[in-house]
Scaffold this motif. Structure first.
Motif, PDB file in Angstrom:
ATOM      1  N   GLY A 262       0.817  -1.203   0.000  1.00 32.14           N
ATOM      2  CA  GLY A 262       0.000   0.000   0.000  1.00 32.14           C
ATOM      3  C   GLY A 262       0.851   1.252   0.000  1.00 32.14           C
ATOM      4  O   GLY A 262       2.082   1.186   0.029  1.00 32.14           O
ATOM      5  N   ASN A 263       0.188   2.397  -0.012  1.00 30.07           N
ATOM      6  CA  ASN A 263       0.909   3.669   0.033  1.00 30.07           C
ATOM      7  C   ASN A 263       1.211   4.100   1.466  1.00 30.07           C
ATOM      8  O   ASN A 263       2.227   4.735   1.722  1.00 30.07           O
ATOM      9  CB  ASN A 263       0.099   4.757  -0.684  1.00 30.07           C
ATOM     10  CG  ASN A 263      -0.058   4.445  -2.163  1.00 30.07           C
ATOM     11  OD1 ASN A 263       0.917   4.200  -2.857  1.00 30.07           O
ATOM     12  ND2 ASN A 263      -1.295   4.427  -2.634  1.00 30.07           N
ATOM     13  N   PHE A 264       0.308   3.786   2.383  1.00 36.94           N
ATOM     14  CA  PHE A 264       0.508   4.004   3.819  1.00 36.94           C
ATOM     15  C   PHE A 264       0.879   5.451   4.156  1.00 36.94           C
ATOM     16  O   PHE A 264       1.696   5.699   5.033  1.00 36.94           O
ATOM     17  CB  PHE A 264       1.565   3.038   4.365  1.00 36.94           C
ATOM     18  CG  PHE A 264       1.269   1.596   4.072  1.00 36.94           C
ATOM     19  CD1 PHE A 264       0.126   0.997   4.576  1.00 36.94           C
ATOM     20  CD2 PHE A 264       2.099   0.843   3.248  1.00 36.94           C
ATOM     21  CE1 PHE A 264      -0.181  -0.332   4.281  1.00 36.94           C
ATOM     22  CE2 PHE A 264       1.806  -0.486   2.956  1.00 36.94           C
ATOM     23  CZ  PHE A 264       0.661  -1.066   3.473  1.00 36.94           C
ATOM     24  N   ASP A 265       0.260   6.391   3.468  1.00 37.46           N
ATOM     25  CA  ASP A 265       0.546   7.795   3.772  1.00 37.46           C
ATOM     26  C   ASP A 265       0.030   8.136   5.163  1.00 37.46           C
ATOM     27  O   ASP A 265      -1.146   7.927   5.474  1.00 37.46           O
ATOM     28  CB  ASP A 265      -0.105   8.705   2.731  1.00 37.46           C
ATOM     29  CG  ASP A 265       0.222  10.166   2.958  1.00 37.46           C
ATOM     30  OD1 ASP A 265       1.334  10.450   3.456  1.00 37.46           O
ATOM     31  OD2 ASP A 265      -0.616  11.023   2.643  1.00 37.46           O
TER      32      ASP A 265
ATOM     33  N   HIS B 154      -3.346   1.583   9.402  1.00 37.38           N
ATOM     34  CA  HIS B 154      -2.139   0.967   8.857  1.00 37.38           C
ATOM     35  C   HIS B 154      -1.421   0.155   9.926  1.00 37.38           C
ATOM     36  O   HIS B 154      -0.934  -0.951   9.660  1.00 37.38           O
ATOM     37  CB  HIS B 154      -1.186   2.048   8.333  1.00 37.38           C
ATOM     38  CG  HIS B 154      -1.738   2.839   7.204  1.00 37.38           C
ATOM     39  ND1 HIS B 154      -1.463   4.175   7.020  1.00 37.38           N
ATOM     40  CD2 HIS B 154      -2.577   2.492   6.180  1.00 37.38           C
ATOM     41  CE1 HIS B 154      -2.076   4.614   5.939  1.00 37.38           C
ATOM     42  NE2 HIS B 154      -2.765   3.616   5.410  1.00 37.38           N
TER      43      HIS B 154
ATOM     44  N   VAL C  92       6.732  -4.749   4.440  1.00 36.15           N
ATOM     45  CA  VAL C  92       5.836  -3.721   3.920  1.00 36.15           C
ATOM     46  C   VAL C  92       6.342  -3.319   2.544  1.00 36.15           C
ATOM     47  O   VAL C  92       7.519  -2.986   2.374  1.00 36.15           O
ATOM     48  CB  VAL C  92       5.785  -2.491   4.843  1.00 36.15           C
ATOM     49  CG1 VAL C  92       5.079  -1.325   4.140  1.00 36.15           C
ATOM     50  CG2 VAL C  92       5.059  -2.832   6.139  1.00 36.15           C
TER      51      VAL C  92
ATOM     52  N   THR D 111       5.795  -0.663  -0.511  1.00 34.21           N
ATOM     53  CA  THR D 111       5.183   0.624  -0.824  1.00 34.21           C
ATOM     54  C   THR D 111       5.844   1.211  -2.059  1.00 34.21           C
ATOM     55  O   THR D 111       6.715   0.562  -2.666  1.00 34.21           O
ATOM     56  CB  THR D 111       5.274   1.576   0.391  1.00 34.21           C
ATOM     57  OG1 THR D 111       4.453   2.713   0.153  1.00 34.21           O
ATOM     58  CG2 THR D 111       6.713   2.019   0.645  1.00 34.21           C
TER      59      THR D 111
ATOM     60  N   HIS E  79       4.411   8.541  -4.382  1.00 35.48           N
ATOM     61  CA  HIS E  79       3.029   8.070  -4.362  1.00 35.48           C
ATOM     62  C   HIS E  79       2.540   7.965  -5.808  1.00 35.48           C
ATOM     63  O   HIS E  79       2.747   8.873  -6.612  1.00 35.48           O
ATOM     64  CB  HIS E  79       2.170   9.075  -3.592  1.00 35.48           C
ATOM     65  CG  HIS E  79       0.794   8.589  -3.250  1.00 35.48           C
ATOM     66  ND1 HIS E  79      -0.168   8.349  -4.214  1.00 35.48           N
ATOM     67  CD2 HIS E  79       0.206   8.318  -2.054  1.00 35.48           C
ATOM     68  CE1 HIS E  79      -1.280   7.946  -3.631  1.00 35.48           C
ATOM     69  NE2 HIS E  79      -1.079   7.908  -2.325  1.00 35.48           N
TER      70      HIS E  79
ATOM     71  N   LYS F  80       7.649   8.562   6.680  1.00 33.61           N
ATOM     72  CA  LYS F  80       6.947   7.296   6.492  1.00 33.61           C
ATOM     73  C   LYS F  80       7.848   6.117   6.832  1.00 33.61           C
ATOM     74  O   LYS F  80       7.422   5.177   7.519  1.00 33.61           O
ATOM     75  CB  LYS F  80       6.432   7.177   5.056  1.00 33.61           C
ATOM     76  CG  LYS F  80       5.627   5.909   4.820  1.00 33.61           C
ATOM     77  CD  LYS F  80       4.850   5.947   3.517  1.00 33.61           C
ATOM     78  CE  LYS F  80       5.705   5.648   2.320  1.00 33.61           C
ATOM     79  NZ  LYS F  80       4.902   5.442   1.087  1.00 33.61           N
TER      80      LYS F  80
ATOM     81  N   ALA G 231      10.678  -0.330  -0.908  1.00 34.55           N
ATOM     82  CA  ALA G 231      10.209   0.961  -1.428  1.00 34.55           C
ATOM     83  C   ALA G 231      10.441   0.976  -2.929  1.00 34.55           C
ATOM     84  O   ALA G 231      11.531   1.317  -3.404  1.00 34.55           O
ATOM     85  CB  ALA G 231      10.946   2.104  -0.732  1.00 34.55           C
TER      86      ALA G 231
END
Length: 320
Positions: free
Chosen positions: A22-25, A31, A51, A53, A57, A77, A91
């Motif tokens: 996910g983006n998990f902003d 989250h 995780v 990401t 974004h 983040k 990432a």
């Protein structure tokens, strides 16, 4: 936490990885509940928690018509994900080439081929791949074929409100920095370097630190009671976000007056935690009226801060 910044850097797979994507902003409480589940299942399987990401974004690359202002910088983040106890962060650089990768190619080439996924935990509305073609149904189908489990988590909330990055953005943009703590699990903050401003604060009797920040999302213009971290020490203060209409400025500025602080802050990095909104920014008829208002703001901020405990991201891990 081990960090991979390119898919190609992952060689030989990871030991029994349990992952989420996910983006998990903002790394909010929803989250964190997903991360807690990932960690728990990874421990049960004797594997690692992962995780996955994307940087930047995806909506910064794929046109959406939205003015997306991110809650967290990339550095924030990563720090929040690490503080959540995750073993591995992947990432993935996101560009137009990667955006054209099909959902099935991503599963076969990245999740299985590179990471060696054993279990994937996602939200019920998760979509991925070219034109967002991938969904839970596709993941479950491919999981059955390729030998990994898929667990779907329902939206996380407090029974009244579902935690979401979009809601947090809306609340911060409206100045509700006190209310957003219930979704973030911490006080909203920004970091930046103290730079030279117009040097009016000293003349008004309230010398301010002008902050240059990379943070995209800022609270609504106005005055806020804040706590400020300088190195490892926390100080109380008042922050003004706006264009200083009394002086007909046009550029947006973030200025902080630290109470009972006399050190030189120029070129130093500080972090500002927003505790409560005090008032809107407004134009005053003259400097004397402005000075009286600032004095009243400072008194109000001192009152608010005297009974408010700062919640930072390491402290909200208590009880995990």
């Amino acid at each position: 936490m081990r960090v991979f910044r390119a898919i190609e850097d992952i060689t030989g797979g990871l030991p029994s990885p349990v992952a989420t994507i996910g983006n998990f902003d903002g790394v909010h409480l929803g989250h964190r509940e997903i991360f807690r589940r990932v960690r728990s299942d990874a421990a049960r399987l004797g594997g690692v928690s992962v995780v996955i990401t994307f940087v930047p974004h995806p909506l910064k690359v794929v046109p959406s018509g939205k003015d997306l202002r991110l809650i967290s910088t990339c550095a924030e983040k990563e720090a929040l994900i690490e503080a959540s106890g995750i073993d591995v962060l992947v990432a993935i650089p996101f560009d137009r080439t990667f955006a054209s990768v099909s959902a099935e190619e991503f599963v076969r080439g990245v999740l299985v081929g590179r990471i060696g996924i054993r279990k994937l935990i996602i939200g019920s509305d998760y979509r991925f791949g070219r034109s967002r073609e991938g969904d839970v149904s596709l993941l479950q189908h491919l999981g059955g074929e390729l030998g990994f489990e898929v667990d779907v988590m329902e939206p996380v909330g407090d029974g009244r409100t579902t935690y979401s990055s979009s809601l947090i953005r809306s609340m911060v943009s409206a100045g509700d920095v006190a209310g957003v703590v219930a979704l973030l699990g911490r006080h909203f903050s920004l970091a930046g370097k103290v730079v030279h401003g117009h040097h009016r604060g000293s003349g008004l009797g309230f010398p301010t630190a002008n902050i240059a920040t990379e943070k995209e999302l800022l609270p609504k213009n106005g005055v806020y009671a804040v706590k400020v971290k300088v190195d490892s020490e926390v100080y109380e203060g008042a922050c003004n976000i706006g264009v200083n209409p009394t002086f007909s400025n046009q550029a947006l500025s973030v200025e902080v007056f630290l109470f009972d602080f006399e050190e030189d802050l120029y070129d130093r990095e500080i972090r500002v935690y927003f505790i409560e909104r005090v008032r809107d920014e407004r134009k005053f008829p003259d400097v004397e009226a402005l000075k009286l208002s600032i004095a009243a703001d400072v008194a109000r901020c001192r009152e608010i801060l005297s009974h408010t405990r700062l919640i930072e991201y390491p402290s909200y891990l208590t009880g995990d």
